[in-house]
Design an enzyme around this catalytic site. Structure first.
Site, PDB file in Angstrom:
ATOM      1  CG  ASP A  17      10.865  52.187  42.582  1.00 30.40           C
ATOM      2  OD1 ASP A  17      10.239  51.266  42.478  1.00 30.40           O
ATOM      3  OD2 ASP A  17      11.874  52.508  41.982  1.00 30.40           O
ATOM      4  CD  GLU A  96       7.716  44.326  35.939  1.00 28.64           C
ATOM      5  OE1 GLU A  96       8.721  44.030  35.313  1.00 28.64           O
ATOM      6  OE2 GLU A  96       7.921  45.127  37.066  1.00 28.64           O
ATOM      7  CE  LYS A 132       6.725  48.425  36.840  1.00 27.29           C
ATOM      8  NZ  LYS A 132       7.663  48.408  38.182  1.00 27.29           N
ATOM      9  CB  THR A 156       8.619  48.476  33.406  1.00 32.08           C
ATOM     10  OG1 THR A 156       9.635  48.695  34.217  1.00 32.08           O
ATOM     11  CG2 THR A 156       8.556  47.038  32.781  1.00 32.08           C
ATOM     12  CG  PHE A 178      14.449  51.918  34.422  1.00 33.12           C
ATOM     13  CD1 PHE A 178      12.961  51.964  34.236  1.00 33.12           C
ATOM     14  CD2 PHE A 178      14.573  50.405  34.866  1.00 33.12           C
ATOM     15  CE1 PHE A 178      12.127  50.954  34.897  1.00 33.12           C
ATOM     16  CE2 PHE A 178      13.674  49.538  35.655  1.00 33.12           C
ATOM     17  CZ  PHE A 178      12.555  49.985  35.369  1.00 33.12           C
TER      18      PHE A 178
END
Length: 317
Positions: A17, A96, A132, A156, A178
């Site tokens: 990440d 993303e 994403k 996401t 998350f």
């Protein structure tokens, strides 16, 4: 005894990440995921100076309209960083879509196709890319269409089972629940300030999603994300994938304690419930204060970071 990181890799695909090239080269993840916050951070580092200049020069060549130059520079920079990272990993990079498009399915599709096109211009095939998309109803509709077009997606900002079910039914490649942000909400909004790993609401959410997917035979990959401590990671050993920050990867690497597998598909299958529709999705999100709060907050934060990135680019154009 091997390190906990080595043990974890026996059960779970480890994803980094981070967009930090040095950290990726050191930790050797299979895949890597980035977002606007990480892009904003890395583009101020000397190691990325050449990529930043490359993206600005490319944007200038596309036309003279300044607002479009900013869009072009941002898109190119995201792909340039992704390209650099792909030189270091065997798997996929997650890139993303602008969070400001989270409630516009058509615009999300157009942006995703543009990013994939830029990667393909660099000789990078779409089987090494995940797009994403925020887990709004519109984002999930966009992801469904993108998957149909051969563009694999990563949902996401996912906090609720409704989002996970809708994503699986849409046939998305991967979801990113998350963990840490779920725990953050409960710490801020309840009397509980600390959770044991098995009682952590973020851990419990991922376990519930994982079990739902396996029981109903969904192929969508579950990738736990946004960890606050190694206990959360240890409690999810066996999840399909986990995306972990460099600091927590280092902590796992430094421990040789036993790390048992906690999640596994036992092969049990049951009939799938009725399909998720928009009304049920929106009502479920409305009833889940944590999920609706954190989804909105996450979109605002990524949008703010995107604007900050554009400000930085504007100063250089």
């Amino acid at each position: 005894m091997p390190s906990q990181l080595e043990q974890l890799r026996q059960y779970t695909t480890v994803v980094a990440d981070t967009g930090d090239i040095d950290a990726i080269a050191r930790d050797k993840p299979v895949d890597t995921t980035t977002n606007p916050s990480l892009l904003l951070k890395v583009c101020t580092q000397p190691a990325y100076a050449s990529l930043l200049e490359e993206s600005l020069a490319w944007a200038r060549q596309q036309g003279n309209e300044r607002e479009q130059q900013l869009v072009d520079a941002g898109d190119h920079l995201a792909v340039a960083v992704g390209r650099k990272i792909l030189e270091l990993i065997p798997g996929r990079i997650s890139t993303e879509v602008d969070a400001r498009l989270s409630f516009d399915a058509d615009a999300t599709i157009a942006k995703a196709e543009r990013l994939v096109g830029l990667y393909e211009d660099e000789g990078i095939s779409r089987d090494r890319i995940l797009i994403k998309v925020a887990s709004t109803w519109e984002g999930i509709r966009a992801a469904r269409e993108l998957e149909r077009r051969g563009i694999p997606c990563n949902l996401t900002l996912l906090f609720a089972l409704e989002q996970a079910i809708a994503g699986a039914e849409a046939g998305v490649f991967l979801i990113s629940p998350f963990v840490g942000r779920i725990m953050d909400w409960y710490v801020a909004n309840t009397g509980v300030k600390q959770y044991a790993p098995d009682e952590d609401p973020g851990v419990q959410s991922v376990r519930r999603i994982y079990q739902y997917y396996k029981t109903h035979g969904y192929k969508t990959v579950v990738m736990g994300a946004s960890f606050r401590n190694v206990g959360q990671i240890q409690a999810l050993a066996g999840c399909d994938r986990l995306t972990i920050s460099p600091d927590l990867l280092k902590e796992l690497e430094g421990s040789n304690e036993d790390l048992p597998r906690r999640l596994a598909d036992d092969g049990t299958r049951t009939e799938r419930p009725p399909a998720m529709d928009e009304a049920r999705f929106r009502w479920g999100m409305n009833e889940d204060a944590m999920a609706s709060d954190k989804l909105a907050e996450g979109i605002r934060k990524f949008a703010a970071d995107q604007r900050q990135l554009e400000k930085l680019l504007a100063e250089r154009l």
